[in-house]
Structures are given as structure tokens and as C-alpha cells.
Enzyme design. Structure first.
Site, PDB file in Angstrom:
ATOM      1  N   LYS A   1      72.474  46.885  63.852  1.00 32.19           N
ATOM      2  CA  LYS A   1      71.059  46.717  64.185  1.00 32.19           C
ATOM      3  C   LYS A   1      70.133  46.584  62.980  1.00 32.19           C
ATOM      4  O   LYS A   1      70.223  47.354  62.033  1.00 32.19           O
ATOM      5  CB  LYS A   1      70.588  47.929  64.992  1.00 32.19           C
ATOM      6  CG  LYS A   1      71.118  47.948  66.398  1.00 32.19           C
ATOM      7  CD  LYS A   1      70.566  49.149  67.108  1.00 32.19           C
ATOM      8  CE  LYS A   1      70.871  49.091  68.594  1.00 32.19           C
ATOM      9  NZ  LYS A   1      70.418  50.331  69.222  1.00 32.19           N
TER      10      LYS A   1
ATOM     11  N   ARG B   1      86.038  62.408  50.627  1.00 30.26           N
ATOM     12  CA  ARG B   1      85.010  63.334  50.129  1.00 30.26           C
ATOM     13  C   ARG B   1      85.635  64.576  49.480  1.00 30.26           C
ATOM     14  O   ARG B   1      85.080  65.116  48.524  1.00 30.26           O
ATOM     15  CB  ARG B   1      84.093  63.762  51.270  1.00 30.26           C
ATOM     16  CG  ARG B   1      83.047  62.708  51.578  1.00 30.26           C
ATOM     17  CD  ARG B   1      82.174  63.141  52.728  1.00 30.26           C
ATOM     18  NE  ARG B   1      80.996  62.285  52.810  1.00 30.26           N
ATOM     19  CZ  ARG B   1      80.120  62.337  53.792  1.00 30.26           C
ATOM     20  NH1 ARG B   1      80.269  63.198  54.782  1.00 30.26           N
ATOM     21  NH2 ARG B   1      79.058  61.534  53.796  1.00 30.26           N
TER      22      ARG B   1
ATOM     23  N   GLY C   1      79.926  54.758  55.853  1.00 26.76           N
ATOM     24  CA  GLY C   1      81.209  55.030  56.484  1.00 26.76           C
ATOM     25  C   GLY C   1      82.043  53.794  56.808  1.00 26.76           C
ATOM     26  O   GLY C   1      83.214  53.705  56.420  1.00 26.76           O
TER      27      GLY C   1
ATOM     28  N   GLY D   1      74.034  58.291  55.036  1.00 28.06           N
ATOM     29  CA  GLY D   1      72.574  58.356  55.153  1.00 28.06           C
ATOM     30  C   GLY D   1      71.892  58.552  53.807  1.00 28.06           C
ATOM     31  O   GLY D   1      70.840  57.952  53.538  1.00 28.06           O
TER      32      GLY D   1
HETATM   33  C1  3PG Z   1      76.966  62.514  56.355  1.00 26.72           C
HETATM   34  O1  3PG Z   1      78.129  62.483  56.812  1.00 26.72           O
HETATM   35  O2  3PG Z   1      76.233  61.511  56.317  1.00 26.72           O
HETATM   36  C2  3PG Z   1      76.499  63.779  55.713  1.00 26.72           C
HETATM   37  O3  3PG Z   1      77.524  64.705  55.644  1.00 26.72           O
HETATM   38  C3  3PG Z   1      75.264  64.319  56.381  1.00 26.72           C
HETATM   39  O4  3PG Z   1      75.540  64.746  57.691  1.00 26.72           O
HETATM   40  P1  3PG Z   1      74.340  64.913  58.732  1.00 26.72           P
HETATM   41  O5  3PG Z   1      73.840  63.533  59.050  1.00 26.72           O
HETATM   42  O6  3PG Z   1      74.911  65.632  59.929  1.00 26.72           O
HETATM   43  O7  3PG Z   1      73.250  65.721  58.052  1.00 26.72           O
END
Ligand code: 3PG
Length: 385
Positions: free
Chosen positions: A192, A34, A340, A363
Site C-alpha cells: 500500500k 536479530r 521484514g 518500523g
Molecule cells: C519490530 O519487529 O519492528 C520491532 O521489534 C518493534 O516491534 P513493535 O512494532 O511491536 O513495537
């Protein structure tokens, strides 16, 4: 949405929201994907002699309680090394406006230490806005959060625009989803169905083949009537899995790799999918299945990849995910990957350069695929009006 490239940044105080939420261990950044992805944006602003303030969150600290573990200090150091210049960490920017010279880069300490960040507090958003002439939203990975540094600030900043990273993420996703070159094949892995149900539903309307993997696949295998032994699966989602299989082509495994325990010492056995014993769990797809999936991937016009198809962290159960990574790399189609675990697999099998676009979002990537509007993007749209 305005783009950073449309604005003149020379001498301006430019506040760039990035997603520098990276893993840190013992004060060192352990994966800097990132941070590297943020460099072109910073360099563009530097070339124009802007006065640059970067901001990001790190982790999920309790607001109002700054702590060393979730300080961005290691990120400032790492960024400084990559840029070949000093990147100063600014801690008290809410009390005192940071002094930033032209061609200088400072990093504002973790925005989630600030009270009101997560609830998009208006006073805090105005404070951020008062620090700058131009606000650049470049944090695709946090674009699904409506928080003061990703959303509210865009309303009050003198000028607000999308940074190049955010723009290219959105362009790549649009290319994959809005009008994909056919056939489109999606791979959705992970443990899941429940956490990926919206993604699976959205993709079932768009793709020609939906390959499922990991615990998610086990629920589909159970839905097809096979014994999954003591595999991780969700009995209450079997009906949903059946409904999905009626909507879209979900190729099921022919063979699977099983073991009686989940461990790196476990003995792996390959079986036909209809031959799993009661005391066994499915931990990967078998070689015949991997080859069938790989063939579909190699012939795809568009590939969207989120999630491994097996427990690839353990060697004996990594064959399926490795085969997927290699097949995607070999494909001439447009491929986009996000999440990830997916990025860890791409790293492990060294196929980074062979994937058309690797998203920095977890997310946020999933929410976009689900068809949701990202609040940070709508804030920029409103600001452009
Ligand atoms: C992530 O790693 O998905 C983003 O940086 C968002 O982080 P968060 O889910 O803590 O808002």
C-alpha cells in the site's frame, strides 16, 4: 551520544536493551538474524568481564499477563547455543535483583509483560535503571518506540550509551541518506502507498530514481492512466502518486506479470503495461521492466531497498524481486536494505553477503528514512548532556 566503546565495562552490571523480537514456532526460533546481530555486542561485554543482563520485548502481549507463547525462553536457549554458554532466563527481576557474576549473561523475561513498559512509566524505568551501572541501548529495531526499556531507563541509569549495533545501523543509514554517492536509487515495494507515503515523500527529495513495486506500483500505474484490472491499488492516492512522479523520476513498468487469481496455482501471463484485462491483477513486473530496473541498480552509487516488487513468495511472480536482489548484489554502490519482507527476499535469493548493510529494523528503519527522530536516540542524546 556516548558509545559503548568509550566505557569501561569491567565488573560492571551492564543492562543491554536488544531487539530479540524474532519469529518463534513450536518453541523454536525460526529466523535468528536479530539474535546473530546482537552477538558482537554481547561478546564485547563478555571480553571485558562485565556482568551482563540482556532485555528485549517479544510480540505484543497484554501487559501484566505473562504467557508461554510470548516468553523469551526459546530466545535464551538459542542465544546460549550461539554463544556456547548458558544464558539464564530471569523472570522475577522486578521483585528481586538478579545475581549476575562477572562473565555471565542472563536474559530478562519479555519487558512487555511488565505493567507500564509501553507507556514509558517512570517508576518502571527507574526500576530497570536500578539494576545496572551501565545501560546500553542496542535495539535499533525498537528505537522508534518511546517505552520504559528503550527510552525512560536512559534518564535514570548511572551511565547510558549506544551499543555497537545501534551505532552501525545509524552510521549506515546516514551514509545512504545524508550525503549519498550519486546516482541514488531507492526501491520501495509493498502492498500500500498509504503505509509508505511518508517514506516515498522523503525519498523523492533525496534520490535520483524511485522504483516502486507491488501494490504501490499499481497505484502509480493507475495514476499514469493505465488499466490495472482488478489489481490491488488505492484510488484515493492516485493524485499523490501523480505529485510524486512530478517531483522525482519514477520509472514505470513496461511489462507486467498478471493472473486472474491470487494463488500459487494461478497461471501467470506477461503483458505490456497498457494491455492488462479487466479480470486480471498485476502480481509482478515483467522481464523487460526487471532488466531496465536492474540496469539502474547496477549503475547506482547508493541503493536503498525496502519491499519486494512482486509476490515473490509464489514462484510465478518472483522473477522481478529476484532480479532486483541479484542486481543490487552485483552493484558496486553502497546498498542498504531493511524491512521484514525485504530480508526474507535477501535470504531466499542468497545475497546476504553482497549487500553492504542489512538493517535489523522494520518500523524503525522506515521512520528513520522518513526523517523522524528516533525517541531512543534522543533519550541517549539527553543522557549525554
Ligand atoms: C519490530 O519487529 O519492528 C520491532 O521489534 C518493534 O516491534 P513493535 O512494532 O511491536 O513495537
Amino acid at each position: 551520544v556516548r558509545k559503548m566503546s568509550e566505557l569501561n565495562l569491567a565488573g560492571q552490571r551492564v543492562l543491554i536493551r536488544q531487539d530479540l523480537n524474532v519469529p518463534i514456532k513450536d518453541g523454536k526460533v525460526t529466523s535468528d538474524a536479530r539474535i546473530r546481530a546482537s552477538l558482537p555486542t554481547i561478546r564485547t561485554a563478555l571480553e571485558q568481564n562485565a556482568r551482563i543482563m540482556l532485555m528485549s520485548h517479544l510480540g505484543r502481549p497484554t501487559e501484566g499477563e505473562p504467557n508461554d507463547e510470548e516468553s523469551l525462553a526459546p530466545v535464551a536457549n538459542h542465544l546460549g547455543e550461539l554463544l556456547g554458554m548458558t544464558v539464564r532466563l530471569e523472570r522475577d527481576y522486578l521483585e528481586q535483583d538478579p545475581e549476575v557474576k562477572e562473565g555471565e549473561v542472563v536474559l530478562l523475561e519479555n519487558v512487555r509483560f511488565n505493567k507500564g513498559e509501553k507507556k514509558d512509566d517512570e517508576a518502571l524505568a527507574k526500576k530497570y535503571a536500578s539494576l545496572c551501572d551501565v545501560y546500553v541501548m542496542d535495539a535499533f529495531g525498537t528505537a522508534h518506540r518511546a517505552q520504559a526499556s528503550t527510552h525512560g531507563v536512559a534518564r535514570f541509569a548511572p551511565d547510558a550509551c549506544a551499543g555497537p549495533l545501534l551505532s552501525s545501523e545509524l552510521d549506515a543509514l546516514e551514509k545512504a541518506l545524508a550525503n549519498p554517492k550519486r546516482p541514488m536509487v531507492a526501491i520501495v515495494g509493498g502492498s500500500k502507498v498509504s503505509t509508505k507515503l511518508d517514506v516515498l515523500n522523503a525519498l523523492s527529495d533525496k534520490c535520483d530514481q524511485l522504483i516502486v513495486g507491488g501494490g504501490i506500483a499499481n497505484t502509480f500505474i493507475a495514476a499514469a492512466g493505465y488499466n490495472v484490472g482488478k489489481s490491488l491499488y488505492e484510488a484515493d492516492l492516485v493524485e499523490q502518486a501523480k505529485a510524486l512522479m512530478e517531483k522525482v523520476n519514477v520509472p514505470l513498468p513496461i511489462d507486467v506479470v498478471v493472473a486472474t487469481e491470487f494463488s500459487d496455482k494461478a497461471e501467470a501471463v506477461t503483458r505490456n503495461v497498457d494491455d492488462v484485462r479487466d479480470d486480471e491483477m498485476i502480481l509482478d513486473v515483467g522481464p523487460k521492466t526487471a532488466e531496465t530496473y536492474a540496469e539502474a541498480l547496477r549503475e547506482a552509487g547508493t541503493i536503498l531497498w525496502n519491499g519486494p516488487v512482486g509476490v515473490f513468495e509464489i514462484d510465478q511472480f518472483s522473477g522481478g524481486t529476484k532480479a532486483m536482489a541479484k542486481a543490487i548484489a552485483d552493484s558496486d554502490g553502497f546498498s542498504i536494505a531493511g524491512g521484514g519482507d525485504t530480508l526474507a527476499a535477501i535470504d531466499k535469493y542468497d545475497v546476504t553477503d553482497d549487500i553492504s548493510y542489512i538493517s535489523t529494523g522494520g518500523g524503525a528503519f522506515l521512520e528513520y528514512v522518513e526523517g523522524k527522530t528516533l525517541p531512543a536516540v534522543s533519550a541517549l542524546r539527553d543522557a549525554a548532556k
